[in-house]
Design a protein around this motif. Structure first.
Motif, PDB file in Angstrom:
ATOM      1  N   ILE A  35      -3.345  16.632  -3.492  1.00  0.00           N
ATOM      2  CA  ILE A  35      -2.395  17.168  -2.638  1.00  0.00           C
ATOM      3  C   ILE A  35      -2.327  16.027  -1.302  1.00  0.00           C
ATOM      4  O   ILE A  35      -1.731  16.433  -0.235  1.00  0.00           O
ATOM      5  N   GLY A  36      -2.875  14.956  -1.628  1.00  0.00           N
ATOM      6  CA  GLY A  36      -2.695  13.910  -0.657  1.00  0.00           C
ATOM      7  C   GLY A  36      -1.460  12.994  -0.513  1.00  0.00           C
ATOM      8  O   GLY A  36      -1.454  11.929   0.153  1.00  0.00           O
ATOM      9  N   GLY A  37      -0.504  13.218  -1.273  1.00  0.00           N
ATOM     10  CA  GLY A  37       0.828  12.367  -1.483  1.00  0.00           C
ATOM     11  C   GLY A  37       1.329  12.095  -0.290  1.00  0.00           C
ATOM     12  O   GLY A  37       1.688  11.080   0.228  1.00  0.00           O
ATOM     13  N   GLU A  38       1.386  13.060   0.817  1.00  0.00           N
ATOM     14  CA  GLU A  38       1.946  12.840   1.951  1.00  0.00           C
ATOM     15  C   GLU A  38       1.234  11.823   2.590  1.00  0.00           C
ATOM     16  O   GLU A  38       1.973  11.073   3.384  1.00  0.00           O
ATOM     17  N   GLY A  39      -0.162  11.993   3.048  1.00  0.00           N
ATOM     18  CA  GLY A  39      -1.051  10.939   3.769  1.00  0.00           C
ATOM     19  C   GLY A  39      -0.846   9.777   3.073  1.00  0.00           C
ATOM     20  O   GLY A  39      -0.977   8.524   3.573  1.00  0.00           O
ATOM     21  N   GLN A  40      -1.141   9.457   1.550  1.00  0.00           N
ATOM     22  CA  GLN A  40      -0.675   8.234   0.947  1.00  0.00           C
ATOM     23  C   GLN A  40       0.225   7.528   1.204  1.00  0.00           C
ATOM     24  O   GLN A  40       0.528   6.562   1.498  1.00  0.00           O
ATOM     25  N   ALA A  41       1.534   8.203   1.265  1.00  0.00           N
ATOM     26  CA  ALA A  41       2.779   7.561   1.433  1.00  0.00           C
ATOM     27  C   ALA A  41       2.926   7.136   2.863  1.00  0.00           C
ATOM     28  O   ALA A  41       3.403   6.189   3.254  1.00  0.00           O
ATOM     29  N   TYR A  42       2.409   7.868   3.775  1.00  0.00           N
ATOM     30  CA  TYR A  42       2.608   7.702   5.118  1.00  0.00           C
ATOM     31  C   TYR A  42       1.767   6.519   5.512  1.00  0.00           C
ATOM     32  O   TYR A  42       2.248   5.489   6.088  1.00  0.00           O
ATOM     33  N   VAL A  43       0.306   6.320   5.381  1.00  0.00           N
ATOM     34  CA  VAL A  43      -0.314   5.243   5.372  1.00  0.00           C
ATOM     35  C   VAL A  43       0.298   4.155   4.727  1.00  0.00           C
ATOM     36  O   VAL A  43       0.270   2.686   5.187  1.00  0.00           O
ATOM     37  N   ALA A  44       0.816   4.159   3.421  1.00  0.00           N
ATOM     38  CA  ALA A  44       1.466   3.091   2.586  1.00  0.00           C
ATOM     39  C   ALA A  44       2.664   2.570   3.563  1.00  0.00           C
ATOM     40  O   ALA A  44       3.029   1.345   3.251  1.00  0.00           O
ATOM     41  N   THR A  72      -7.101   6.636 -11.734  1.00  0.00           N
ATOM     42  CA  THR A  72      -6.138   7.565 -11.827  1.00  0.00           C
ATOM     43  C   THR A  72      -5.619   7.897 -10.665  1.00  0.00           C
ATOM     44  O   THR A  72      -4.346   7.911 -10.154  1.00  0.00           O
ATOM     45  N   MET A  73      -6.542   8.183  -9.529  1.00  0.00           N
ATOM     46  CA  MET A  73      -6.290   8.463  -8.114  1.00  0.00           C
ATOM     47  C   MET A  73      -5.673   7.359  -7.439  1.00  0.00           C
ATOM     48  O   MET A  73      -4.535   7.260  -6.719  1.00  0.00           O
ATOM     49  N   MET A  74      -5.939   5.925  -7.981  1.00  0.00           N
ATOM     50  CA  MET A  74      -5.422   4.754  -7.268  1.00  0.00           C
ATOM     51  C   MET A  74      -3.921   4.764  -7.693  1.00  0.00           C
ATOM     52  O   MET A  74      -3.029   4.345  -7.106  1.00  0.00           O
ATOM     53  N   MET A  75      -3.705   5.013  -9.106  1.00  0.00           N
ATOM     54  CA  MET A  75      -2.323   4.971  -9.531  1.00  0.00           C
ATOM     55  C   MET A  75      -1.618   6.081  -8.789  1.00  0.00           C
ATOM     56  O   MET A  75      -0.238   5.930  -8.363  1.00  0.00           O
ATOM     57  N   SER A  76      -2.242   7.198  -8.558  1.00  0.00           N
ATOM     58  CA  SER A  76      -1.481   8.286  -8.143  1.00  0.00           C
ATOM     59  C   SER A  76      -0.955   7.887  -6.600  1.00  0.00           C
ATOM     60  O   SER A  76       0.361   8.199  -6.365  1.00  0.00           O
ATOM     61  N   GLY A  77      -1.969   7.481  -5.880  1.00  0.00           N
ATOM     62  CA  GLY A  77      -1.575   7.011  -4.338  1.00  0.00           C
ATOM     63  C   GLY A  77      -0.660   5.787  -4.519  1.00  0.00           C
ATOM     64  O   GLY A  77       0.069   5.753  -3.656  1.00  0.00           O
ATOM     65  N   ALA A  78      -0.804   4.911  -5.387  1.00  0.00           N
ATOM     66  CA  ALA A  78       0.184   3.900  -5.347  1.00  0.00           C
ATOM     67  C   ALA A  78       1.644   4.455  -5.663  1.00  0.00           C
ATOM     68  O   ALA A  78       2.623   3.798  -4.907  1.00  0.00           O
ATOM     69  N   LEU A  79       1.829   5.262  -6.318  1.00  0.00           N
ATOM     70  CA  LEU A  79       3.133   5.710  -6.701  1.00  0.00           C
ATOM     71  C   LEU A  79       3.621   6.707  -5.497  1.00  0.00           C
ATOM     72  O   LEU A  79       4.703   6.341  -4.884  1.00  0.00           O
ATOM     73  N   ALA A  80       2.840   7.375  -4.789  1.00  0.00           N
ATOM     74  CA  ALA A  80       3.093   8.138  -3.419  1.00  0.00           C
ATOM     75  C   ALA A  80       3.473   6.933  -2.314  1.00  0.00           C
ATOM     76  O   ALA A  80       4.253   7.165  -1.590  1.00  0.00           O
ATOM     77  N   GLY A  81       2.599   6.092  -2.213  1.00  0.00           N
ATOM     78  CA  GLY A  81       2.930   4.943  -1.550  1.00  0.00           C
ATOM     79  C   GLY A  81       4.206   4.201  -1.667  1.00  0.00           C
ATOM     80  O   GLY A  81       4.933   3.930  -0.610  1.00  0.00           O
ATOM     81  N   MET A  82       4.598   4.128  -2.848  1.00  0.00           N
ATOM     82  CA  MET A  82       5.902   3.453  -2.967  1.00  0.00           C
ATOM     83  C   MET A  82       7.326   4.090  -2.517  1.00  0.00           C
ATOM     84  O   MET A  82       8.117   3.513  -2.248  1.00  0.00           O
ATOM     85  N   MET A  83       6.646   5.434  -2.368  1.00  0.00           N
ATOM     86  CA  MET A  83       7.779   6.250  -1.667  1.00  0.00           C
ATOM     87  C   MET A  83       8.401   5.668  -0.406  1.00  0.00           C
ATOM     88  O   MET A  83       9.534   5.728   0.213  1.00  0.00           O
ATOM     89  N   ALA A  84       7.589   5.086   0.318  1.00  0.00           N
ATOM     90  CA  ALA A  84       7.445   4.675   1.654  1.00  0.00           C
ATOM     91  C   ALA A  84       8.538   3.677   1.932  1.00  0.00           C
ATOM     92  O   ALA A  84       9.363   3.383   2.634  1.00  0.00           O
ATOM     93  N   LEU A  85       9.003   2.727   0.673  1.00  0.00           N
ATOM     94  CA  LEU A  85      10.066   1.979   0.682  1.00  0.00           C
ATOM     95  C   LEU A  85      11.154   2.370   0.960  1.00  0.00           C
ATOM     96  O   LEU A  85      12.212   1.672   1.791  1.00  0.00           O
ATOM     97  N   ASN A  86      11.688   3.583   0.456  1.00  0.00           N
ATOM     98  CA  ASN A  86      13.007   4.161   0.344  1.00  0.00           C
ATOM     99  C   ASN A  86      13.221   4.500   1.884  1.00  0.00           C
ATOM    100  O   ASN A  86      14.163   3.819   2.433  1.00  0.00           O
TER     101      ASN A  86
END
Lengths: 377, 323, 511
Positions: free
Chosen positions: A86-95, A257-271
């Motif tokens: 459920i942490g995609g929001e935070g992962q993207a934010y920090v990323a 898996t969690m790292m991959m998941s977080g990396a994907l969420a993180g790349m959202m920040a690029l947009n």
């Protein structure tokens, strides 16, 4: 017994049932529209018109969809391992830091095509790190990843407010955001892509990161279905017992898996950062991390489902903004309701209509049911 | 004396901000002790705050507002119950869904009904809860220390505040001293034991989520009708999740819940108070650090570095009779 | 008429395609201990769950005290005086004894009054039946024997006149079991009726007045215990199976490929399930382990294959030690030539949601022949799967079909093909034909013999005695976590049956 439900044809399982769930979600949303005194049909046509009716609308739709492809993939990858991130929001934010810092350091000297790879790497690393901690806690300490990722969303939010207000805000500025990047920190728009089909993108921030999202979708498919790692992840997700029989190291897979998941969420920040605002602002994620949950559920955790689901939500975001001009009663918050309803019907209540549908197909195919029954033991 | 007054002020606001946390965390306690995880506390509280604010504004009655708040919250709790108990769906997914539905619906309906940008009309008079002065509060206010504590800290709160604190021992009593509580705790640990004892697991769990709905309803009403005078878009602002953190931090025990909520409330009050101020020895602590502290503490607890938070054993798992 | 406590008439129950109870008729006399014996899966537990209202029979009637009674849920069972002690205790582990006993029988909304009364009645019950427990102790801190006592007290507190005990000695030490039997005698002398479900003949002979034998869902006989013998019961229980005919030449055993010394394995609850077990398997022979399910075979298999860590013991694979008490892991053992066909193919041996070809590499997915670098070589995998499908006649012959859609026999063939085609030195097989149709059984048996003849060391665990007898070159019998005897495969069924039921090994005792 092992199978709670009788077997249905694949197209019913993967097509009809999700579709029915989706339709029900939209019907309920229609009731809300009705309740505020507007016509759901007109709202729907405004929505589609606003999202797809003209070039700029399409540009915005795809811009939003870009965010949701990333976060939807993030949730889906974790689902494949039986984890709920459920942490995609935070992962993207920090990323956002992984994107903003390379831009701030290099934008004066380097062109975008140098900074972009650095920012991709940066966002993936930071997002992956932020998700790795809950992953590690789950694997090694047994702390439930759902709760820790929720907590990490809030921790991320506090951290980023601190960083934006106290560290990255340029001297003399009031707004909690970084300075605007020079050209090197700005991603080219994809106006040529839409122009090639004769559409004018107008002011829509539809940019390179959309292509990256499509690549990410392909890579996720490749990793999950075509690599040894993906094989191990799926084995874990379907049956931890079989994984231990196969000699798969479970903690390692959970953390990766969690790292991959977080990396994907993180790349959202690029947009939004490099593609649209050209600076990092407070709350730039704006709930995209959560939309990812709905997108992953709707897309059945498969990139082929996730991309259209993300575009559907992009359409809702863009069209929703358009509706509010015509129908002041309906703001973009309508989308939040739809998002909730999709999660409810496609997720928590996904099997609600299954017994009825199974019964329907049973009466339909009663004559040949003997042959198609799976072996029960 | 100056420090003392500051302390009283901080403690006073600690109490104010702790109340919704206590109510919501107790709500979560009923549900989770029965084995139904609920991350939808936030949504239920928000919907209740809206329903309360709206109903009170229309009827000019705080009590009707409270009833509306409870009703709406219970309805959402029943949706969660239906998904988790009857449909055996994923409880986390269901909770997430309810949060979004509440977040969106409160704004859309608020805008449609009141046209004030998602707010409900300002409440005043009978449509809002008023504070209660304890007897002799004014008379003894001047007595040093005791008077100040009595009249500034203990007196002058809302009825709902006293109710929230009264619900702590009450919940303890229900949980450990009544038949319902015994069964509720049992069904969260081993539903099989409850089933073989001839008790309906389903009905018991539904009652638990209804209790959760009622308390979230009161929490929401407190937000929009007591703490402030009307509903504001997104006014729960993560309180449901802090309550969830407090519930875990309290290891699902009622009295601990109160202390955890007071601690988290205190951190909140401090962070507002301290903005930019220096602390002795430590120096300036970023406000954001104080805000993140409840979540950090909960993660550390969950990781088992300070004690161990063991959730109810049957939590999150739909009950299926085993063969 | 009134001396019959329970009568079952024509009870019938199906779970999907499994016919768990077939037209069961049974009478239980009041004030007796009535045993129900049968192998695992014979339908004993299902029958008792129907009597306790946990399941509804599809057909048939239940008479309690001569009155036809509909038992629609446990509540109804409790109200007509039936109590049950489940195999897996239905206790709330972090509750006190008293709380557990009161649960569901609290008397009033507020506990206080009930607590005093419960305490008093509990004291009475304790004295009456010599069932001492500390009412304020927390369940999880009590030994299992005492936990069971709490279960019995729970039933008595609810006024049970008829007490069902499902495999009550499974988790008990012999001393605890003896104590339990004394309690049962005491209860009987107070006029209670007891239904004792077990697969252990010793227990039946020791405590029951009458015994009913179940086999494959059917009630095959009822005897007065004093008029029957262990031999007769063993035979009734196991049945006169048609010995499956397997073409098999004499074995020519070679070197020891797998040796197990003093292996002890504990299960998740901390109970020793394998106790100090030692044996060898040589190249070119099949060693069968016979035994009723639940006597430690599963844990033995898991420890040897590296899935479960052993407490003590030494295991050698092809003369090299396996670190079974520490780092041994299934992937490593596969590399070293140990293939494992697990007992539970649906949860362990296969991922049912995978397609056939994906399952055909489970555990071997790191083999370079299935990989291109880090990528799966899908063509190679499907080709390999197609070859195995052909060789093992797996139907339907479609490597891309979801595994859940194959029949039990074909699922088993997928696992066998995967493990056997690796040309392992040692093959460990659990329940090779469980839930498998007759045609596939023959095929599977043939393959196992072929493996032996190709010089592999085969360790075979099965609860099907005739399977063990027709395939093995040596038979070891496992009971209560121990190897209680070794026999030639032509030993009589009765003799093996006695060993499996835990009756003293007469031959060794005589020596």
């Amino acid at each position: 017994m092992s199978a709670p439900y009788a077997k249905l044809p694949a197209w019913v399982d993967y097509g009809l049932i999700p579709l029915i769930n989706l339709i029900v979600a939209f019907l309920v949303a229609g009731l809300v529209v009705l309740a505020v005194g507007e016509s759901p049909l007109r709202a729907a046509s405004l929505l589609i018109e606003g999202a797809f009716g003209y070039g700029e609308g399409i540009g915005f739709t795809l811009y939003y969809a870009t965010n949701f492809i990333f976060t939807g993939l993030a949730v889906a990858v974790a689902f494949h391992c039986g984890l709920f991130n459920i942490g995609g929001e935070g992962q993207a934010y920090v990323a956002g830091l992984g994107v903003a810092l390379p831009c701030l350091w290099l934008d004066q000297f380097a062109p975008w095509y140098v900074i972009f790879p650095a920012a991709i790497l940066g966002s993936a690393l930071v997002g992956g790190f932020w998700a790795m901690i809950p992953g590690w806690l789950q694997a090694k300490r047994g702390s439930h990843v759902v709760i820790t990722t929720i907590m990490f969303n809030f921790i991320a939010s506090s951290l980023m407010v601190y960083v934006l207000v106290d560290v990255l805000k340029p001297a003399g500025s009031m707004a909690p955001q970084t300075r605007t990047f020079a050209e090197g920190g700005q991603l080219p728009r994809l106006d040529w892509l839409l122009a090639s089909v004769g559409l004018d993108i107008g002011g829509a921030p539809f940019n390179m990161s959309f292509l990256l999202a499509l690549v990410a979708a392909f890579v996720v498919w490749l990793v999950i279905w075509r690599t040894k790692l993906g094989y191990e992840i799926r084995t874990m997700g379907h049956s931890p017992t079989a994984a231990s029989y196969a000699g798969i190291r479970q903690s390692r897979i959970i953390i990766i898996t969690m790292m991959m998941s977080g990396a994907l969420a993180g790349m959202m920040a690029l947009n939004p950062i490099m593609g649209d605002q050209h600076r990092m602002q407070l709350d730039f994620v704006g709930g995209a991390g959560f939309v990812g949950i709905a997108v992953a559920l709707m897309g059945r955790s498969h990139p082929v489902g996730i991309v259209p689901a993300a575009i559907l939500f992009g359409m809702l975001y863009q069209g929703g903004a358009e509706i509010s001009f015509e129908m002041p009663q309906i703001s973009r918050d309508m989308i939040t309701i739809i998002q909730g309803l999709v999660i409810l019907f496609a997720g928590a209540l996904e099997n609600m209509f299954r017994p009825a549908i199974t019964a329907f197909f049973a009466t339909l195919g009663g004559a040949r049911s003997d042959k198609s029954l799976p072996a029960a033991e | 004396m100056e420090y003392f007054d500051t302390l009283i002020v901080i403690l006073q606001s600690t109490v104010r901000v702790s109340v919704p946390l206590i109510l919501a965390a107790l709500a979560g306690l009923y549900s989770e002790r029965a084995g139904i995880f609920d991350i939808g506390l936030e949504g239920k509280m928000l919907a209740a705050a809206f329903a309360g604010g709206a109903a009170a504004a229309v009827t000019a009655s705080a009590l009707i507002g409270l009833a509306a708040a409870i009703f709406v919250s219970v309805c959402l709790a029943l949706v969660h119950g239906f998904a988790s108990i009857t449909q055996r769906g994923n409880q986390i997914v269901s909770g997430v869904a309810i949060n979004f539905i509440a977040l969106g619906a409160t704004v859309i309906l608020g805008q449609a009904w009141f046209r004030q940008g998602g707010r409900t009309p300002q409440l005043s008079g009978d449509s809002r809860f008023t504070t209660v002065e304890l007897p002799y509060a004014a008379e003894i206010a001047d007595i040093p220390v005791i008077g100040s504590i009595y009249s500034n800290l203990l007196s002058g709160h809302f009825m709902l505040t006293y109710l929230a604190f009264a619900l702590v021992p009450f919940t303890w009593w229900v949980l450990y001293r009544t038949r319902f509580g015994l069964r509720l705790r049992a069904v969260g640990e081993n539903p099989g034991a409850v089933d073989t004892a001839g008790i309906s697991v389903t009905w018991l769990r539904y009652r638990a989520v209804i209790c959760c709905g009622i308390l979230c309803g009161i929490a929401g009403a407190y937000l929009s009708m007591a703490m402030t005078a009307g509903f504001v878009k997104g006014m729960t602002a993560g309180k449901g999740f802090i309550a969830l953190a407090a519930l875990i931090f309290a290891k699902w025990k009622p009295v601990n819940v109160m202390f955890a909520c007071l601690l988290f409330g205190f951190l909140d009050a401090m962070s507002i108070r301290m903005q930019g101020n220096e602390l002795p020895i430590i120096g300036v602590v970023p406000v954001q650090f104080m805000q993140a502290l409840p979540y950090l503490l909960t993660v550390i607890l969950l990781a088992g570095f300070i004690g161990k938070a063991i959730p109810p054993r049957a939590g999150g798992v739909p009950y299926v009779k085993e063969r | 008429m009134n001396d019959i406590a329970i009568e079952l008439k024509g009870i019938d129950k199906k779970f999907g395609l499994v016919h768990a109870n077939k037209n069961i008729n049974m009478k239980v006399r009041k004030g007796t201990i009535h045993g129900i014996i049968g192998e695992n899966g014979a339908g004993k537990s299902t029958l008792m769950s129907i009597l306790y209202g946990f399941y509804q029979a599809d057909n048939g009637d239940i008479f309690v005290d001569g009155k036809k009674t509909v038992i629609k849920d446990p509540n109804a069972a409790i109200s007509v005086g039936i109590g049950m002690v489940h195999q897996h205790f239905m206790l709330v582990e972090n509750f006190t004894v008293l709380e557990n006993i009161m649960l569901g029988a609290e008397e009033s909304q507020v506990l206080n009054a009930g607590i005093t009364k419960a305490r008093r009645e509990l004291k009475q019950l304790e004295e009456e039946y010599e069932l001492e427990v500390d009412p304020d102790a927390i369940i999880e801190e009590l030994p299992v024997g005492i936990q069971q006592r709490v279960e019995i007290l729970k039933a008595l507190y609810r006024g049970a006149e008829i007490l069902i005990l499902d495999e009550p000695t499974g988790v008990l030490t012999p001393a605890e079991a003896d104590h339990l039997f004394r309690i049962l005698e005491q209860l009987k002398s107070e006029g209670k009726t007891i239904l004792l479900i077990t697969h252990k003949l010793r227990e039946i002979m020791a405590v029951t007045d009458e015994v009913s034998v179940m086999r494959r869902g059917e009630m095959v006989a009822t005897r007065t215990t004093s008029e029957t013998s262990v031999e007769e019961l063993a035979e009734l229980m196991v049945g006169r199976h048609v010995l499956l005919h397997v073409e098999k030449g004499p074995a020519s055993p070679g070197d020891v490929m797998l040796s197990v010394e003093n292996l002890t394995v504990r299960d998740g609850r901390g109970v020793d399930m394998v106790k100090n077990v030692s044996f060898n398997v040589r190249a070119g022979e099949i060693v069968g382990i016979a035994g009723v399910a639940g006597n430690g075979q599963s844990e033995l298999l898991q420890a040897i294959s590296g899935i479960r860590r052993a407490v003590t013991g030494k295991v050698m694979l092809q003369g090299e030690p396996i670190h079974v008490t520490g780092t041994a892991d299934p992937a490593e053992l596969r590399h070293r030539g140990l293939a494992h066909v697990p007992e539970d193919r649906q949860h362990m041996g296969l991922v049912l949601k995978f397609d056939e070809s994906e399952n055909s590499i489970l555990g071997y997915h790191d083999d370079p022949k299935y990989l291109n670098g880090m990528f799966l070589n899908i063509d190679a995998i499907r080709k390999d799967a197609a070859d195995k499908i052909e060789k093992y006649d797996i139907r339907p012959p479609n490597p891309r079909l979801k595994t859940a859609n194959f029949s039990g026999g074909n699922q088993q063939k997928i696992v066998l093909a995967r493990e056997m085609e690796r040309d392992p030195a040692v093959l460990v097989i659990g329940q090779p034909t469980r839930g498998v149709d007759v045609g596939a059984i023959e095929f599977i048996h043939k393959r196992i013999i072929e493996m032996r003849d190709a010089g592999k060391a085969v360790l075979l665990v099965s609860v099907e005695l005739d399977e063990i007898r027709s395939l093995s070159d040596r038979v070891l019998v496992m009971f209560d976590g121990r190897i209680v005897g070794e026999r030639a495969p032509d030993a009589s069924e009765g003799e093996l049956g006695l060993l499996m039921a835990g009756v003293e090994d007469t031959k060794e005792a005589a020596q």
